[in-house]
Design a protein around this motif. Structure first.
Motif, PDB file in Angstrom:
ATOM      1  N   HIS A 123      37.014  34.828  42.332  1.00  0.00           N
ATOM      2  CA  HIS A 123      37.528  36.194  42.210  1.00  0.00           C
ATOM      3  C   HIS A 123      36.427  37.052  41.601  1.00  0.00           C
ATOM      4  CE1 HIS A 123      41.463  34.524  43.075  1.00  0.00           C
ATOM      5  NE2 HIS A 123      41.302  33.669  42.075  1.00  0.00           N
ATOM      6  N   LEU A 124      36.145  38.162  42.240  1.00  0.00           N
ATOM      7  CA  LEU A 124      35.094  39.062  41.764  1.00  0.00           C
ATOM      8  C   LEU A 124      35.711  40.389  41.351  1.00  0.00           C
ATOM      9  CD1 LEU A 124      32.110  39.747  41.342  1.00  0.00           C
ATOM     10  CD2 LEU A 124      31.992  40.407  43.758  1.00  0.00           C
ATOM     11  N   ASP A 125      35.452  40.784  40.114  1.00  0.00           N
ATOM     12  CA  ASP A 125      35.939  42.054  39.581  1.00  0.00           C
ATOM     13  C   ASP A 125      34.751  42.915  39.204  1.00  0.00           C
ATOM     14  OD1 ASP A 125      37.186  44.158  38.343  1.00  0.00           O
ATOM     15  OD2 ASP A 125      37.937  43.014  36.630  1.00  0.00           O
ATOM     16  N   ILE A 126      34.604  44.042  39.903  1.00  0.00           N
ATOM     17  CA  ILE A 126      33.529  44.991  39.573  1.00  0.00           C
ATOM     18  C   ILE A 126      34.190  46.330  39.275  1.00  0.00           C
ATOM     19  CG2 ILE A 126      31.249  45.840  40.247  1.00  0.00           C
ATOM     20  CD1 ILE A 126      31.140  43.813  42.439  1.00  0.00           C
ATOM     21  N   GLY A 127      35.051  46.325  38.271  1.00  0.00           N
ATOM     22  CA  GLY A 127      35.784  47.532  37.943  1.00  0.00           C
ATOM     23  C   GLY A 127      35.082  48.436  36.951  1.00  0.00           C
ATOM     24  N   GLY A 128      33.904  48.068  36.487  1.00  0.00           N
ATOM     25  CA  GLY A 128      33.179  48.846  35.496  1.00  0.00           C
ATOM     26  C   GLY A 128      31.744  48.379  35.435  1.00  0.00           C
ATOM     27  N   PRO A 129      31.072  48.592  34.319  1.00  0.00           N
ATOM     28  CA  PRO A 129      29.666  48.183  34.212  1.00  0.00           C
ATOM     29  C   PRO A 129      29.463  46.673  34.178  1.00  0.00           C
ATOM     30  CG  PRO A 129      30.459  49.041  32.119  1.00  0.00           C
ATOM     31  CD  PRO A 129      31.516  49.342  33.128  1.00  0.00           C
ATOM     32  N   VAL A 130      30.528  45.915  33.872  1.00  0.00           N
ATOM     33  CA  VAL A 130      30.433  44.454  33.863  1.00  0.00           C
ATOM     34  C   VAL A 130      31.119  43.889  35.103  1.00  0.00           C
ATOM     35  CG1 VAL A 130      31.093  42.335  32.673  1.00  0.00           C
ATOM     36  CG2 VAL A 130      30.374  44.320  31.349  1.00  0.00           C
ATOM     37  N   ALA A 131      30.371  43.108  35.882  1.00  0.00           N
ATOM     38  CA  ALA A 131      30.969  42.362  36.985  1.00  0.00           C
ATOM     39  C   ALA A 131      31.381  40.995  36.458  1.00  0.00           C
ATOM     40  CB  ALA A 131      29.975  42.213  38.133  1.00  0.00           C
ATOM     41  N   THR A 132      32.592  40.573  36.788  1.00  0.00           N
ATOM     42  CA  THR A 132      33.084  39.269  36.364  1.00  0.00           C
ATOM     43  C   THR A 132      33.375  38.422  37.588  1.00  0.00           C
ATOM     44  OG1 THR A 132      34.085  40.209  34.363  1.00  0.00           O
ATOM     45  CG2 THR A 132      34.832  38.024  35.041  1.00  0.00           C
ATOM     46  N   LEU A 133      32.709  37.280  37.679  1.00  0.00           N
ATOM     47  CA  LEU A 133      32.912  36.341  38.775  1.00  0.00           C
ATOM     48  C   LEU A 133      33.616  35.115  38.212  1.00  0.00           C
ATOM     49  CD1 LEU A 133      32.487  35.347  41.672  1.00  0.00           C
ATOM     50  CD2 LEU A 133      30.165  34.655  41.016  1.00  0.00           C
ATOM     51  N   SER A 134      34.843  34.884  38.651  1.00  0.00           N
ATOM     52  CA  SER A 134      35.643  33.776  38.134  1.00  0.00           C
ATOM     53  C   SER A 134      35.771  32.688  39.190  1.00  0.00           C
ATOM     54  CB  SER A 134      37.039  34.261  37.742  1.00  0.00           C
ATOM     55  OG  SER A 134      36.970  35.263  36.737  1.00  0.00           O
ATOM     56  N   LEU A 135      35.521  31.437  38.773  1.00  0.00           N
ATOM     57  CA  LEU A 135      35.717  30.278  39.636  1.00  0.00           C
ATOM     58  C   LEU A 135      37.174  29.855  39.521  1.00  0.00           C
ATOM     59  CD1 LEU A 135      32.560  28.224  38.523  1.00  0.00           C
ATOM     60  CD2 LEU A 135      32.684  30.143  40.135  1.00  0.00           C
ATOM     61  N   ASP A 136      37.822  29.600  40.653  1.00  0.00           N
ATOM     62  CA  ASP A 136      39.255  29.325  40.604  1.00  0.00           C
ATOM     63  C   ASP A 136      39.627  28.308  41.683  1.00  0.00           C
ATOM     64  OD1 ASP A 136      41.931  29.367  40.096  1.00  0.00           O
ATOM     65  OD2 ASP A 136      42.286  31.422  40.775  1.00  0.00           O
TER      66      ASP A 136
END
Length: 262
Positions: A5-18
């Motif tokens: 899951h990739l979240d690029i909702g702001g200055p930090v991108a978060t890539l979560s393994l699931d």
């Protein structure tokens, strides 16, 4: 089903393994990881945090896909992760692996491909490949040797015994070890801090490090001013330098610079 899951909702991108059962990297997940890194590079994100859902970061390649598959078919499927990790290393933004629980094989290589590793005290690191008669397929044997030297690398790669987060910190593989209860908040705070930093300077630093790794120190030094001097023309540096000069002239403490990534 998506395994990341990739979240690029702001200055930090978060890539979560699931991927249930230890976030093992299946063939499909390899493709997702490669595509996610491509998306991040094109995004306005100023820092990347990679994390795992569940109790573990990543147990590495999903070997359940491998038995009976001819090497000529297996190679391009496995190589997708190597392409993703090489692209990850080349990202111009700071990257952080937030590691909890098991971090094994390809998952360990994923963490080593990030600029920084923050580990929960529960984290355990290992290269189990020798137990099934193969090698670290994304270059982990070389990545770990750069960090800990050839003798310790041989110990980890040949014996396949897990090492604690504290041991990895002692060997300069892990940057920080935090209590599990504070792990998520500390990871988020670190990513946010980096995203507020001098984005252009971070990118220049990473470019020079990459040049040093590929061409040597002499070549990187030869390009130092070609890469660094354009920073003086950025809005961030001009503003920060002007404010610093004014504070020095007024005998005041240096102000905290605010960087807009410009």
């Amino acid at each position: 089903m998506p395994f990341t899951h990739l979240d690029i909702g702001g200055p930090v991108a978060t890539l979560s393994l699931d991927h249930a059962g230890g976030n093992r990297i299946s063939f499909d997940m390899r493709v997702e990881l490669r595509e996610a890194v491509q998306q991040i590079e094109k995004s306005p994100a100023r820092a990347l945090l990679i994390r795992g859902e569940g109790g573990d970061f990543c147990f590495g390649g999903d070997v359940r896909d491998w038995p009976g598959t001819p090497a000529e078919i297996l190679r391009p499927k496995i190589q997708v992760l190597a392409e993703a990790l090489d692209h990850l290393e080349r990202l111009p933004i700071p990257t952080i692996a937030a590691v909890q629980g098991g971090c094994m094989g390809g998952g360990f290589e994923l963490a080593l491909s990030c600029d920084l590793i923050l580990a929960a005290r529960s984290a355990r690191f290992a290269f189990p490949e020798a137990r099934v008669g193969i090698v670290t397929l994304q270059g982990g044997m070389m990545q770990i040797a750069e960090r800990v030297g050839s003798a310790k690398a041989a110990e980890m790669v040949f014996l396949s015994e897990p090492a604690s987060a504290e041991q990895m910190r002692h060997w300069n593989v892990v940057n920080w070890v935090v209590d599990d209860a504070e792990f998520e908040s500390q990871a988020a705070a670190l990513a946010a801090r980096l995203a507020e930093g001098p984005t252009k300077a971070f990118a220049a630093t990473k470019a020079l490090w990459r040049m040093q790794a590929e061409q040597g120190v002499k070549a990187a030094k030869a390009k130092l001013y070609d890469v660094s001097m354009p920073l003086f023309e950025t809005e961030d540096a001009r503003t920060a330098l002007r404010n610093a000069a004014e504070a020095i002239n007024a005998a005041k403490p240096l102000p905290t610079a605010i960087f807009a990534g410009k």
